[in-house]
Design a protein around this motif. Sequence first.
Motif, PDB file in Angstrom:
ATOM      1  N   HIS A 136       4.564   2.568   7.195  1.00 21.49           N
ATOM      2  CA  HIS A 136       4.715   3.761   7.268  1.00 21.49           C
ATOM      3  C   HIS A 136       6.099   4.456   7.069  1.00 21.49           C
ATOM      4  N   GLU A 163       4.349  -0.458  11.069  1.00 21.34           N
ATOM      5  CA  GLU A 163       5.390   0.367  11.141  1.00 21.34           C
ATOM      6  C   GLU A 163       6.189   0.695  10.284  1.00 21.34           C
ATOM      7  N   SER A 215       1.508   8.014  -0.088  1.00 22.69           N
ATOM      8  CA  SER A 215       0.283   7.264   0.290  1.00 22.69           C
ATOM      9  C   SER A 215      -0.915   8.073   0.241  1.00 22.69           C
TER      10      SER A 215
END
Length: 300
Positions: A36, A33, A42
């Motif tokens: 992200h 988490e 990414s």
Amino acid sequence: MSKLSNLKVSNSDVDTLSRIRMKEGVYRDLPIESYHQSPGYSKTSLCQIDKAPIYLKTKVPQKSTKSLNIGTAFHEAMEGVFKDKYVVHPDPGVNKTTKSWKDFVKRYPKHMPLKRSEYDQVLAMYDAARSYRPFQKYHLSRGFYESSFYWHDAVTNSLIKCRPDYITPDGMSVIDFKTTVDPSPKGFQYQAYKYHYYVSAALTLEGIEAVTGIRPKEYLFLAVSNSAPYLTALYRASEKEIALGDHFIRRSLLTLKTCLESGKWPGLQEEILELGLPFSGLKELREEQEVEDEFMELVG
């Protein structure tokens, strides 16, 4: 690969990751988490840029699906944390819309609930993967799972990140765990191209080399069917795939640089284009034309 453990993140740090400047390096204990939420572009970001840069300025929540949930659970089974994170409902035939299921979810707020059939499905996929002979030589008990890499791109100076599923103890092999409907060569090749797995391969190899100074020798896909008989296959990313991924990354980052400098984040083209046919359609058209030519020769 000693640098794989050169940085660690404490629990007190993870809540502020989205507000700080990430240092280049490897974060071995970073929760998914927090990864992200942290800064950095990414593989998903690069694919969004390629589709339309405006996606980076639009927050679209990812929808939870059964397939996605099973895939996540399979990854955690491979990592060895599945039984710690998931609980199974005692009633094999429970419906997720019933009060029984909702009460069960409330009773385990720190766990992910699964039906018995889902739980058994994940374990069957795990067993199929671990018993697959070509895969057994990669020593999964001693490698590195879910390490987060951060580095700056040399051309655009953008912060880039990646999170490979598994790296072997010697650092020479990266393994990407994939669940699939069809793990056969033809079926998985289509899936890999459609979902830009070649970009994942190129970006991960680049990231590991940028951070550690060592480039892995191979990037592998472990493809496991998500239904019985849970067929399993291991594929190596080819040089052509990685080269295509490198070009994709460079093109997307240059587009990103233009957007950052101009402050403009365009959507799709503002002109009428000829639609045309995809590669498979062109191949079908050529085959049809060949059949028609043969027919005309016979009747001509």
